[in-house]
Design an enzyme around this catalytic site. Sequence first.
Site, PDB file in Angstrom:
ATOM      1  N   GLY A 297      -5.966   4.092   9.456  1.00 18.23           N
ATOM      2  CA  GLY A 297      -5.460   4.820  10.627  1.00 18.23           C
ATOM      3  C   GLY A 297      -5.292   6.306  10.421  1.00 18.23           C
ATOM      4  O   GLY A 297      -5.892   7.113  11.107  1.00 18.23           O
TER       5      GLY A 297
ATOM      6  N   HIS B  80      -2.747   5.245  -3.047  1.00 19.97           N
ATOM      7  CA  HIS B  80      -1.467   5.752  -3.560  1.00 19.97           C
ATOM      8  C   HIS B  80      -1.668   6.688  -4.732  1.00 19.97           C
ATOM      9  O   HIS B  80      -0.727   7.275  -5.237  1.00 19.97           O
ATOM     10  CB  HIS B  80      -0.563   4.585  -3.959  1.00 19.97           C
ATOM     11  CG  HIS B  80      -0.299   3.665  -2.817  1.00 19.97           C
ATOM     12  ND1 HIS B  80      -1.088   2.552  -2.563  1.00 19.97           N
ATOM     13  CD2 HIS B  80       0.610   3.698  -1.824  1.00 19.97           C
ATOM     14  CE1 HIS B  80      -0.644   1.947  -1.474  1.00 19.97           C
ATOM     15  NE2 HIS B  80       0.388   2.620  -1.008  1.00 19.97           N
TER      16      HIS B  80
HETATM   17  N1  GLN Z   1      -1.790   3.225  10.501  1.00 20.45           N
HETATM   18  C1  GLN Z   1      -0.908   3.707   9.490  1.00 20.45           C
HETATM   19  C2  GLN Z   1      -1.576   4.810   8.703  1.00 20.45           C
HETATM   20  O1  GLN Z   1      -2.716   4.727   8.422  1.00 20.45           O
HETATM   21  C3  GLN Z   1      -0.493   2.616   8.547  1.00 20.45           C
HETATM   22  C4  GLN Z   1       0.347   3.140   7.440  1.00 20.45           C
HETATM   23  C5  GLN Z   1       1.006   2.096   6.594  1.00 20.45           C
HETATM   24  O2  GLN Z   1       0.593   0.987   6.541  1.00 20.45           O
HETATM   25  N2  GLN Z   1       2.056   2.456   5.913  1.00 20.45           N
HETATM   26  O3  GLN Z   1      -0.953   5.768   8.323  1.00 20.45           O
END
Ligand code: GLN
Length: 759
Positions: free
Chosen positions: A434, A696
């Site tokens: 996203g 991450h």
């Molecule tokens: N749609 C969100 C993004 O891509 C999902 C983030 C998440 O899962 N923490 O930032």
Amino acid sequence: MSVKVANLGFPRIGPRRELKFALESFWGGRSSEAELEKTAAELRHETWQLQDKLGIDYIPSNDFSFYDHVLDTSAMLGAVPERYGFKGGKVDLATYFAMARGTTSADHSVTAMEMTKWFDTNYHYMVPELVKGQKLALASTKALDLYNEAKAAGIETRPVLLGPVTWLSLAKGRDVNPFDYLDDVISIYTDVLESLAKAGAKWVQIDEPALVLDLNDQQKAAFKKAYDKLSKAGPSLMLTSYFGRLADNLDLALSLPVSGIHLDLIRGKEDQKALLEKARPDLVLSLGVIDGRNIWRTDLDALLDWVEPLAKTRDLILAPSCSLLHVPVDLKAEKKIDAEVAQWLAFAHQKLEELVILKKALNKGRNEVALELADSAKAAENRRSSPRIHNPQVAKRLATVTPQMAQRLSPYPKRAALQQEGLKLPLYPTTTIGSFPQTTEVRQARAKHRRGELDDAGYTQFLREQTAATIHWQEEIGLDVLVHGEFERNDMVQYFGEQLSGFVFTNNGWVQSYGSRCVRPPILFGDVTRPKAMTVEWWAFSQAQSEKPVKGMLTGPVTILNWSFVRNDQPRSESCRQLALAIRDEVVDLEKAGAKIIQIDEAALREGLPLRRNEWQTYLDWAVESFRLTASGVQDKTQIHSHMCYSEFNDILPSIAAMDADALSIETARSQMELLQAFASYEYPNQIGPGVYDIHSPRIPSVKEMVELLRLARKYLPADRLWVNPDCGLKTRRWEEVKPSLLAMVAAAHQMREEEKTK
Ligand code: GLN
Ligand code: ZN
């Protein structure tokens, strides 16, 4: 009888996130280690002085961390995995940060340690890793150093250590049972405790939140063995548990030869009776009576009614239920919060003030603090009766919800066929989760807009350019399902909370999520409604840029709930259903606007799990029901995706399947796909996108390693049910990292498609 007050830990990120900025500047090569150390020391001093001035009797030290206190403990024990090239001696800062974040360099890249959520909080810790033959030895003197540092500043502290049994319980043994290292661990803790005693520490707070979990015999035996030894090491030990009740573990805790015990009586009030009946007369009791996990101001009179009789029977320490790490620093930093709501709130600083008021009331009588008590009572009464909290329309709509509303029209196989007819996706379709990088430019534009230096039109224009460019780039590299990039969103929960009624927001209410990353959880204080569509305009703008499908992107009700500070005046399940109806309306509006794929992120579903197994199913049932209520207002041909950012699913797979998302993307890159085995043996019926790129860490994954992960996935799942995606959103990454990584990811998908042809 006398009452003293303790704090168990203070937010470490700083009142204005000073530590975050210092860390990021250091990581970015813009400042030196000495500068980082200087900022950290200043923050610690301010924090100690504040608590001293407020009148806290037991002030914590070693609650500070550069990244994470579990990682600190691993460093203390010298539990450094081989890949970091640690040669013994002290773990230096470079090694420490390599463990936290991984490293990328031409000749030597290493992955970060695994990260996961700390109990049922939104704080993430680095999972300790142990292998056979590992040599453990004291490799950090931070606890001692910080005790001495405070002492030199004239402040006597009670050092905090994460306890050995909790550390071992959180550790992952690759080919070994972590508890095989119990003796080594105990001996290092003994050294640390002895050194603290020698330096003058009378008490040490030893955190064992594992005590609120279901414990096996091995853990129980470890508690006995560890505390038999550690209680002789010198300092008096305050065995500290939190995040729940001890229940069947209370007897075990009371049997340990420690000098004091702290219980979380906010979540574990039921323990109180047994505690008072069974505790040795000389055992110092610390009662967690101020909620360290939420931001509500305490009704002090009501609390005194409860605690006064206890304080007549024995000396007590009163404390927050847990470390204040999980709440923002200071309500006084909030200038814009609505005054009515503000009087219902208390952040870390205010919670300590509440403790001091309680202490005065208990030691000297309520009259001593009559004004403060009256003020607290007035706020509590106002909150109970405010019409801002209860909206009759919301109750009315909830009463009309039927079971059918939480059910898609047809079962998955029929939906999948209809969806594929419309979408015509290749095998191994590629997509992202996203968000795209929230660059300095994006953040600066948002800040300028907030400060009024950039008008609405200018800001919208900027966001459109970013979004369009991102769509075009995704198209260019050949991603199959596009996203708009979420540039308009400050945060995936806050963005929605700001557009729903029933929420308030802070300017500065930051809480550490992991490392330097902080979140500002919305405060859900009242009934939830959605005054108007929240995301449709951005979606429509984005879809207009491309022939490829662009996903509508929403945050699900369970995640909004779990990442907000929520009401404590009604059950969580009730607040969740209110959220579900609001997001359902948005799903339906996106479909109406033409969205073929709508992703409803439930990143935080798992972390809402109760810590005790026997409470799981109740939670899962209402959480899944809320998700389905959100997702089921659409036609069969509309594809619902969900995303979850963790990798422990094995134990909740039936509930994950019951969510009935058409496609689910999950984190796996760090745990080497081990969980797919579970999805396969459970015969998870729908589509799945195992994350092949660990976002991450700044590391750029190679085509080869992603292909290998996908081949592994393919061993367990059919090709037509596999998606190819990163394991989470890309907002924390830089474009320099994202671009080559996604290019490689697309190449990996192509290779898999080729391989599939020869099957
Ligand atoms: N749609 C969100 C993004 O891509 C999902 C983030 C998440 O899962 N923490 O930032
Ligand atoms: Zn995620």
